[in-house]
Write an enzyme that holds these catalytic residues in place. Structure first.
Site, PDB file in Angstrom:
ATOM      1  N   GLU A   1       0.827  -1.199   0.000  1.00 36.08           N
ATOM      2  CA  GLU A   1       0.000   0.000   0.000  1.00 36.08           C
ATOM      3  C   GLU A   1       0.867   1.258   0.000  1.00 36.08           C
ATOM      4  OE1 GLU A   1      -2.826  -0.524   3.141  1.00 36.08           O
ATOM      5  OE2 GLU A   1      -3.666  -2.328   2.236  1.00 36.08           O
TER       6      GLU A   1
ATOM      7  N   HIS B   1     -17.536 -10.395   6.125  1.00 36.37           N
ATOM      8  CA  HIS B   1     -16.248  -9.745   6.383  1.00 36.37           C
ATOM      9  C   HIS B   1     -15.527 -10.467   7.498  1.00 36.37           C
ATOM     10  CE1 HIS B   1     -13.537  -6.434   7.979  1.00 36.37           C
ATOM     11  NE2 HIS B   1     -13.168  -6.606   6.712  1.00 36.37           N
TER      12      HIS B   1
ATOM     13  N   GLU C   1     -11.986  -9.818   9.103  1.00 40.56           N
ATOM     14  CA  GLU C   1     -10.686  -9.193   9.365  1.00 40.56           C
ATOM     15  C   GLU C   1      -9.947 -10.047  10.382  1.00 40.56           C
ATOM     16  OE1 GLU C   1      -7.399  -7.660   9.480  1.00 40.56           O
ATOM     17  OE2 GLU C   1      -8.745  -6.501   8.180  1.00 40.56           O
TER      18      GLU C   1
ATOM     19  N   HIS D   1      -8.254  -8.655   1.048  1.00 39.66           N
ATOM     20  CA  HIS D   1      -7.551  -7.386   1.279  1.00 39.66           C
ATOM     21  C   HIS D   1      -6.281  -7.656   2.071  1.00 39.66           C
ATOM     22  CE1 HIS D   1     -10.518  -4.077   0.110  1.00 39.66           C
ATOM     23  NE2 HIS D   1     -10.958  -5.216  -0.423  1.00 39.66           N
ATOM     24  N   GLU D   2      -5.294  -6.775   1.881  1.00 39.50           N
ATOM     25  CA  GLU D   2      -3.934  -7.025   2.362  1.00 39.50           C
ATOM     26  C   GLU D   2      -3.477  -8.401   1.863  1.00 39.50           C
ATOM     27  OE1 GLU D   2      -6.045  -4.138   4.187  1.00 39.50           O
ATOM     28  OE2 GLU D   2      -6.402  -6.187   4.883  1.00 39.50           O
TER      29      GLU D   2
ATOM     30  N   GLU E   1      -7.252  -6.563  -2.966  1.00 39.60           N
ATOM     31  CA  GLU E   1      -6.821  -5.170  -2.836  1.00 39.60           C
ATOM     32  C   GLU E   1      -5.388  -5.105  -3.374  1.00 39.60           C
ATOM     33  OE1 GLU E   1      -7.114  -1.787   0.647  1.00 39.60           O
ATOM     34  OE2 GLU E   1      -6.126  -3.677   1.099  1.00 39.60           O
TER      35      GLU E   1
ATOM     36  N   GLU F   1      -9.486   3.965   0.714  1.00 42.03           N
ATOM     37  CA  GLU F   1      -9.494   4.373   2.115  1.00 42.03           C
ATOM     38  C   GLU F   1      -8.424   5.408   2.422  1.00 42.03           C
ATOM     39  OE1 GLU F   1      -7.178   0.422   2.124  1.00 42.03           O
ATOM     40  OE2 GLU F   1      -8.804   1.368   1.021  1.00 42.03           O
TER      41      GLU F   1
END
Length: 673
Positions: A174, A377, A379, A453-454, A472, A478
């Site tokens: 990122e 989701h 995380e 993501h990540e 992602e 974001e």
């Protein structure tokens, strides 16, 4: 589905007895590229030319293993050549039919160490690039080996500019790209894209990354780039058992940035789908969700008075989705574990226990009645072991509630993910590569798709496992909520020729409240409203989020119409023009329909582009619904100024695109007859 077309030489390989051939070569189907392999001074080398231009000067091949010296190679044996020209169909994608047309050279390298006595290397040459992989088939079945070096090398000739960022940063991938002389590259992530003074564009990457560490490229300051693999905590690069094959090392070669963007080599070097029925349980689409409001600090992931993932709030989003035709609602922060420092305490996450103010049963019933699915989701805070232990239960919970897509997350500083033995792992070492694919495979058994993501970078595995629908893996939207600085305009003109060469990206476009009450420029979205619309065409993903708050869309129904209309699945895609870091224009045709969509995005400079419409069907008329920067639009001072117009066009017309600073254009070409 695979549609076969005539082969150049037939599918069978022509075996040649060549005990010590000095040089073996193969050409791409149209003889644009030629690759030759040789052995000299104990090294196995390959080189690639494009006409009279050297693409890759003689560069090393092979791996090294623990307990052995670096192998020395004495001969090339078992040479085989062939070619294949087939067409296969994606169940979803940026292009429905993919042509796989390549020449192939297979050789065995005879080395002087036990593990490298017979190293198979397969080269596949396409007109727009090539790939190669190693096959250590001679290692006995079950024998454990440790890879200590990957000698794969890429030696460029001449002067190149590069778009890259320093690898192994704590924030994974990122980071903003920087442009520099390629000789300044130290250690770079792939895809790594270069522009040469010789007129060539190159992009280095890999395909079919399975049970092997991610490859970075280390520069030597003189145009040579060596493979550098993310290691295990003990320094070992890859832990394998014989026999095994490596991922493909790939190089795209073109005379324009568009040629790189429209290459399908990465997909073609992956295995066919293992999920022939995926089209019955995953459909591309668009979604909204409880997400952006948290980044704006209007609500929280954790419990308390500002908790966002409440039953009432999620029902509000479901109502909005149903009213405007969205397929799903993403809900983050519904499960226990978000309170406190969740990044440091990812092992406290539960993936089955909800906060008391979130009633999954009631929400699932409500969504089903409205024709809207929940998007799950998970995380993890990078606590992979904790997630793996709960994964089957989490998947069953979601499947029981009609969830067919899960967004996973691994927010943790790279190099600090703790494995089962207490070792600290890189985010894309072999340990993480194994985990991510395991999640996808286990999710497939429950008919669930994964949006990571990540992530570990995309290497085309969506062909083999088409429930791995998006990732992602770059600086996303974001950063435009809280980044300091946020993403500059040029970021969106670099991604199509770098990160997006790997595959789809869940960028989460579509922010309408750009000024956000007078936020400083570098703390908000740095684009015009027209650019936010264009991102739905330029940035490909089979799941596209309308990321802003529902009230911001309802305040601009004129602009919102484009987001409602634009599909997420395509018949074909064409990058029409572009200059890396300056501008890009992409057109895509809706799958199963006649409409086309166009997205154009520019950098911080205003520019005028003339775009021929020759991609439209011959003999047809279209209504061009044009969403453009209004006069005076500027990402710095007047970002929300939008002009909407309509005109009748055919493929004989040229569309004038006036892009404001930080601006763009989005067009729907509605087929009339």
């Amino acid at each position: 589905m695979t549609l076969k077309t005539p082969l150049l030489f037939g599918l069978s390989m022509l075996a040649l007895a060549s005990p010590a051939a000095a040089r073996e070569c193969v050409r791409s189907p149209s003889k644009i590229l030629e690759l030759c392999v040789s052995v000299a001074d104990g090294k196995a080398l390959y080189e690639v030319t494009r006409g009279e231009v050297t693409v890759i000067a003689p560069s090393r091949l092979g791996l090294a293993f623990a307990g052995e010296a670096d192998p020395r190679y004495a001969a090339i044996t078992d040479v085989a050549r062939g070619a294949s020209d087939t067409t296969w169909e994606q169940p979803w994608g940026e292009q429905r039919l993919i042509r796989d047309d390549h020449g192939e050279l297979r050789v065995t390298l005879a080395g002087d160490t036990p593990l490298s006595r017979a190293v198979g290397v397969t080269f596949r040459l396409f007109d727009d690039g090539f790939g190669f992989r190693y096959d250590y088939a001679a290692i006995p079945a079950g024998q454990a080996v440790a890879v200590t070096a990957d000698h794969s090398q890429f030696r460029t000739v001449g002067t190149y500019q590069a778009w890259w960022y320093e690898a192994l940063g704590v924030d994974r991938d990122e980071y903003l790209y920087k442009q520099s002389d390629a000789r300044r590259i130290t250690l770079a992530e792939t895809p790594l894209t270069l522009k040469g003074d010789n007129g060539l564009y190159l992009s280095f990457h890999e395909a079919a990354l399975v049970d092997f560490p991610s490859m970075l490229l280390r520069g030597n300051g003189a145009g040579t780039y060596d493979a550098w693999l993310m290691p295990w905590p003990d320094g070992t690069l890859a832990k394998k058992t014989g026999p095994f094959a490596t991922p493909w090392r790939t190089v795209l070669v073109g005379d324009s940035p568009a040629a790189l963007a429209d290459s399908r080599i990465t997909l073609n070097l992956n295995e066919p789908s293992k999920l022939p029925d995926v089209g019955t349980w995953f459909k591309p689409g668009k979604y909204v969700g409880v997400w952006w409001e948290m980044h704006l600090e209007k609500s929280t992931w954790g419990s308390g008075p500002k908790h966002g993932a409440t039953t009432a709030n999620v029902k509000r989003y479901i109502d909005f989705a149903a009213k405007y035709g969205f397929d799903g609602v993403l809900v983050e922060g519904w499960n226990r574990g978000w309170d406190g420092d969740w990044i440091a305490n990812g092992d406290k996450f539960s993936f089955t226990e909800a906060y008391p103010d979130f009633d999954m049963d009631a929400i699932a019933r409500y969504g089903k009645a409205k024709g809207v699915k929940l998007i799950g989701h998970n995380e993890t805070g990078g606590a992979i072991e904790n997630y793996a232990r709960q994964l089957d239960a989490a998947l069953k919970l979601y499947a029981d509630h009609g969830v067919s897509v899960i967004k996973t997350g691994y927010v943790r500083p790279s190099g600090t993910m703790v494995d089962g033995e207490g070792g600290q792992q890189w985010f894309a070492g072999q340990y993480a590569v194994r985990h991510h694919l395991d999640v996808v495979q286990r999710a497939a058994k429950h008919h669930i798709a994964i949006d990571t993501h990540e992530p570990v970078k995309d290497t085309g595995l969506r062909r083999t496992w088409p429930n791995w629908v998006s990732r992602e893996g770059a600086r996303g939207q974001e950063f435009n909520a809280w980044g300091d600085p946020s993403n500059p305009p040029e970021h969106m003109t670099i991604l199509p020729f770098t990160r997006l060469l790997g595959g789809p990206m869940d960028f989460t476009p579509g922010i309408f409240d750009i000024v956000r009450g007078g936020k400083a420029l570098t703390r908000r979205v740095q684009s015009t409203l027209a650019t936010q619309l264009a991102e739905y065409v330029v940035v490909y993903s089979p799941i596209q989020m309308a990321a802003d708050l529902p009230e911001n869309y309802e305040a601009r129904p004129d602009a919102f119409r484009f987001i409602r209309d634009v599909p997420a699945d395509w018949e074909t895609s064409k990058t029409l023009q572009g200059a890396i870091g300056d501008y890009v224009v992409v057109a895509r045709q809706a799958r199963g329909g006649g409409d086309w969509y166009l997205g154009a995005i520019g950098d911080e400079e205003a520019r005028n582009l003339d775009q021929p419409l020759s991609f439209l069907a011959a003999g047809k008329r279209y209504e061009a619904q044009i969403y453009a920067d209004a006069p005076g639009a500027d990402y710095r001072t007047n970002p929300e100024a939008l002009a909407i117009s309509r005109r009748i066009v055919t493929r004989a017309d040229t569309l004038a695109l006036a892009l404001a600073p930080g601006g763009g254009a989005a067009v729907r070409f509605r087929l009339l007859d």
